[in-house]
Design an enzyme around this catalytic site. Structure first.
Site, PDB file in Angstrom:
ATOM      1  N   CYS A 201       0.790  -1.229   0.000  1.00  0.00           N
ATOM      2  CA  CYS A 201       0.000   0.000   0.000  1.00  0.00           C
ATOM      3  C   CYS A 201       0.822   1.280   0.000  1.00  0.00           C
ATOM      4  O   CYS A 201       0.251   2.375  -0.027  1.00  0.00           O
ATOM      5  CB  CYS A 201      -0.957  -0.020   1.182  1.00  0.00           C
ATOM      6  SG  CYS A 201      -2.064  -1.455   1.130  1.00  0.00           S
TER       7      CYS A 201
ATOM      8  N   HIS B 108      -9.685   2.302   0.112  1.00  0.00           N
ATOM      9  CA  HIS B 108      -8.238   2.024   0.105  1.00  0.00           C
ATOM     10  C   HIS B 108      -7.888   1.362  -1.226  1.00  0.00           C
ATOM     11  O   HIS B 108      -8.199   0.197  -1.454  1.00  0.00           O
ATOM     12  CB  HIS B 108      -7.875   1.114   1.272  1.00  0.00           C
ATOM     13  CG  HIS B 108      -6.407   1.047   1.544  1.00  0.00           C
ATOM     14  ND1 HIS B 108      -5.452   1.296   0.573  1.00  0.00           N
ATOM     15  CD2 HIS B 108      -5.713   0.759   2.672  1.00  0.00           C
ATOM     16  CE1 HIS B 108      -4.248   1.154   1.095  1.00  0.00           C
ATOM     17  NE2 HIS B 108      -4.383   0.841   2.379  1.00  0.00           N
TER      18      HIS B 108
ATOM     19  N   HIS C   6      -1.886   8.706   5.111  1.00  0.00           N
ATOM     20  CA  HIS C   6      -2.195   7.326   4.731  1.00  0.00           C
ATOM     21  C   HIS C   6      -3.621   7.043   5.182  1.00  0.00           C
ATOM     22  O   HIS C   6      -4.406   6.499   4.419  1.00  0.00           O
ATOM     23  CB  HIS C   6      -1.190   6.372   5.365  1.00  0.00           C
ATOM     24  CG  HIS C   6      -1.340   4.964   4.898  1.00  0.00           C
ATOM     25  ND1 HIS C   6      -1.216   4.608   3.571  1.00  0.00           N
ATOM     26  CD2 HIS C   6      -1.627   3.814   5.574  1.00  0.00           C
ATOM     27  CE1 HIS C   6      -1.406   3.304   3.436  1.00  0.00           C
ATOM     28  NE2 HIS C   6      -1.662   2.799   4.645  1.00  0.00           N
TER      29      HIS C   6
END
Length: 402
Positions: free
Chosen positions: A163, A329, A294
């Site tokens: 990620c 996400h 994030h």
């Protein structure tokens, strides 16, 4: 050679909009890209929402690739790259004859292809597997799709650091240009919504039911998302000579990997990564005007990220918001979308919001999440955070060109 590197093209293919105009408008408005999953049969799953790209039509965006020969994630990458080049306004013939390449990040690669191949194998046996699926599986094809679509002859690098992968890719592309190994680079990431990632995050207890609420007291997890994010990079000299619109300058980046835990973030390591990025960019914490977080919306990530921010910036850090509240996400594309959001914030003068924010978390008193509505601002330096399982941290620093 120490050449200055700027961003002159943005290519988002996302659940809130495709193309820089649609994406930027939705980002300002706090638009939600979350809907019921259609990529796979989600019946039986207690949670069934995700940030899918609606009506993705690669044939309408691509000019070179035969779409039937490529998986969905590769097509996301190539479509985003095509949009970034078109936005940059550079002649494709110039690119094809120049030192130009791509670096693309991913978490799951061609996840939907792997699932389709596996289903055939399980249900019908190995002899019945569609050969085309096997050819589409390698994750290296993501960057290869970009180079083939745009006829680039430079490196085609796929980075699978989960990620934070797009920030790794952006840092790699920056280095290529700074050192003179390339004159133009396309950097970003791509991933697709898939059953196994959805199931995996659910089993981890990291998946929320319907709404992702980063930094909120009652946050309960992520929603998976998908898409392609691409940025076109070149030297400041090149952009100036051809009269290109410059969104932002890439000032530097920082990477580290603590390998402290398979899934839990380490605030000490994250803080060290921030300091490394600041040092590489030649800035101090006081120079940063906004942080694109994030911000996954899990209790652990947001708490650890906030702790690291306070450690580096003190008790009055700059505003920090999470666009995952809108997009979900997007895995390996996440920090690529963050970089696009950061570039737009610098260029257009606003801070993207954290949507779905209802209740301040008393454990995060220093955090200003830009709640629910975008905010007019004139940031000059933006920090873009990207963290990943295994302690893979990557942070990029963008600035307004002086």
């Amino acid at each position: 050679m120490n050449r200055r590197v700027v961003i002159t093209g943005l290519g988002p293919v996302s659940s809130i909009g495709t193309g820089v105009t649609a994406f930027g408008r939705a980002l300002r408005a706090g638009t939600s890209g979350i809907s019921a999953i259609s990529s796979f049969d989600s019946s039986g799953f207690p949670h069934y929402m995700a940030g899918e790209v609606p009506d993705f039509d690669p044939k309408a965006l691509l000019r070179t690739l035969s779409t039937a020969e490529w998986g969905r994630t590769s097509l996301f990458a190539a479509a985003a790259a095509r949009l970034a080049v078109e936005d940059a306004g550079i002649d494709e013939k110039v690119l094809a004859g120049a030192a130009a390449g791509s670096s693309i990040g991913t978490t799951s690669g061609e996840s939907q292809v792997i699932e389709a191949l596996t289903a055939e194998w399980v249900h019908s046996g190995l002899a019945e597997v569609t050969p085309a699926y096997a050819a589409q599986v390698p994750a290296s094809r993501l960057a290869a799709a970009v180079n083939q679509e745009l006829r680039l002859t430079g490196e085609a690098v796929t980075l699978s650091t989960a990620c934070s992968a797009s920030n790794y890719a952006l840092g790699y592309a920056y280095d290529q240009i700074v050192t003179g190994d390339a004159d133009y680079m396309i950097a970003g990431g791509a991933d697709s919504v898939c059953r196994w990632a959805h199931a995996g995050f659910y089993r981890l207890g990291a998946l929320t039911e319907k709404v992702c609420s980063p930094f909120d007291k009652d946050r309960s997890g992520i929603l998976t998302g998908e898409g392609g994010a691409a940025l076109f990079l070149e030297t400041l000299e090149s952009a100036t000579e051809r009269g290109a619109h410059i969104y932002a300058e890439v000032l530097g980046y920082g990477l580290n990997c603590d390998a402290n835990h398979m899934v839990a973030p380490d605030p000490v390591s994250i803080a060290a990564c921030m300091r490394r990025a600041h040092h590489n960019a030649g800035i101090t914490p006081a120079d940063v005007d906004y942080i694109c977080a994030h911000g996954t919306g899990t209790p652990a990530n947001d708490a650890m990220e906030a702790q690291a921010v306070v450690e580096v910036f003190g008790t009055r850090p700059p505003p920090i918001s999470s666009i995952k509240s809108m997009l979900g996400h997007t895995m390996g594309a996440a920090s690529g979308f963050g970089a696009i959001a950061a570039a737009l914030a610098l260029d257009e003068g606003f801070l993207p919001p954290t949507t779905n924010y209802r209740t301040p978390d008393p454990e995060l008193p220093a955090i200003d999440p830009v709640p629910n509505e975008s905010r007019p601002a004139q940031p000059r330096v933006v920090q873009n955070n990207g963290f990943a399982f295994g302690g893979n941290n990557a942070i990029t620093i963008l600035g307004r060109v002086a």
